[in-house]
Design an enzyme around this catalytic site. Sequence first.
Site, PDB file in Angstrom:
ATOM      1  N   ASP A  80       0.838  -1.198   0.000  1.00 16.84           N
ATOM      2  CA  ASP A  80       0.000   0.000   0.000  1.00 16.84           C
ATOM      3  C   ASP A  80       0.874   1.250   0.000  1.00 16.84           C
ATOM      4  O   ASP A  80       2.066   1.199   0.323  1.00 16.84           O
ATOM      5  CB  ASP A  80      -0.936   0.014   1.212  1.00 16.84           C
ATOM      6  CG  ASP A  80      -0.194   0.202   2.530  1.00 16.84           C
ATOM      7  OD1 ASP A  80       0.802  -0.522   2.753  1.00 16.84           O
ATOM      8  OD2 ASP A  80      -0.595   1.060   3.340  1.00 16.84           O
ATOM      9  N   GLU A 175       0.105  -1.103   5.643  1.00 14.56           N
ATOM     10  CA  GLU A 175       1.166  -0.735   6.586  1.00 14.56           C
ATOM     11  C   GLU A 175       1.152   0.756   6.870  1.00 14.56           C
ATOM     12  O   GLU A 175       1.433   1.191   7.996  1.00 14.56           O
ATOM     13  CB  GLU A 175       2.528  -1.150   6.015  1.00 14.56           C
ATOM     14  CG  GLU A 175       3.695  -1.015   6.989  1.00 14.56           C
ATOM     15  CD  GLU A 175       4.405   0.339   6.933  1.00 14.56           C
ATOM     16  OE1 GLU A 175       5.317   0.565   7.748  1.00 14.56           O
ATOM     17  OE2 GLU A 175       4.040   1.168   6.073  1.00 14.56           O
TER      18      GLU A 175
END
Length: 423
Positions: A80, A175
């Site tokens: 991400d 994350e």
Amino acid sequence: MQDIIDRFISYVTIDTESNPDSETTPSTEKQWDLANKLVEELKTIGMQDVTIDDKAYIMATLPSNVEHEVPVIGFISHFDTSPDFCGANVKPQIIKDYDGKDIVLNAEKNIVLSPSYFKDLLQYKGQTLITTDGTTLLGADDKAGITEIVTAMEFLINNPEIKHGKIRIGFTPDEEIGRGAHHFDVEKFGAQWAYTMDGSQVGELEYENFNAAGAKITFKGKSVHPGYAKGKMINSMLIANDFINELPSGETPEETKGYEGFFHVHHFNGSIEETVVELIIRDHNSKKFEKRKEKIQKIASKINKKFSKQFGEDIVIAEIKDQYYNMKEKVLPVKYIVAIAEKAMKELNIKPIIKPIRGGTDGSQLSYKGLPCPNIFAGGHNFHGKYEYVPVESMQKAVEVIVKIAELTALPHFGLEAPKKEK
């Protein structure tokens, strides 16, 4: 290096921005686009036991090619990108043989990446840089790490003469919003230890990070016509401002470095009747971390006492939640795993830069879940914004470090000095 460039660009041009307001995992549906691509790519290069679960956590195996017993190790990165800046329609620019001068990212908007401001650029004179076009972030955090892990695994598959034990790799969603390790199945991963490839400049090797908490402070008020407000109105925004002014001066992100902790006010949304302030609390030292949280509660209590008669109930409500802790406590008992990475860098003529992370990493949470997990450089700079860039040579060096760690781990005593026998 062209294979690294092509692979990296194929990842960063897929939008994987995470969303802290979402309650799903992954937090955005678009993260599946890269996750599914990675699964197919891992199968194509010859990785085994490639799996993806219902929350988009990817795991895969490179089997051992030695007969003796070797600890299972892992390498982990997240796919991400940060919601702090736009991650859609990324248009990477390749700057070959960088001349050390200003790089015009976007002439129309006059956005310039300059070594006069970003002095780290001068380290990479003569190298190939990948930058943004000035309108988005790049996504080197952490698609550079994913690029490096996949490239290293492909290299080991194609070069079986390099001996190594069983290697597990893992790619995670979310994350950037602090949830990357929340659903990571450490038991299924099955490694004795791992490394996140999620640092910045070449040589970074980190096994210490902040203890972290988030605080949401709600301030109540009373709205009265301003012409008749004497002794009646309570402006929650002004109380919130008083609260912020009670925080220790000089202890903000922009005024601290190294092991120094801070309070960081990052959201302020208010009206007369109610104001909400959100901040984060950071400190490497666990005792100082606890004192910082106590400081928040003490300020709230002080204001509540001041307004107790006029308001009739608590006017300030402080909610504090721990986010992650310093991985040092979990890594020190097995510090040889740091020494292996350090030796790998030195053998590749890379100077290790061992320093605390002024932030967090999946490795922090994973260490507390039973998977000690130091952090290694991925090569990028200026994460989470339009000035982000990554030197291709840095990604290549990270690939070499992964390969060397795999090689060292298969040697007696991991290539380190053998422990001395007791007399």
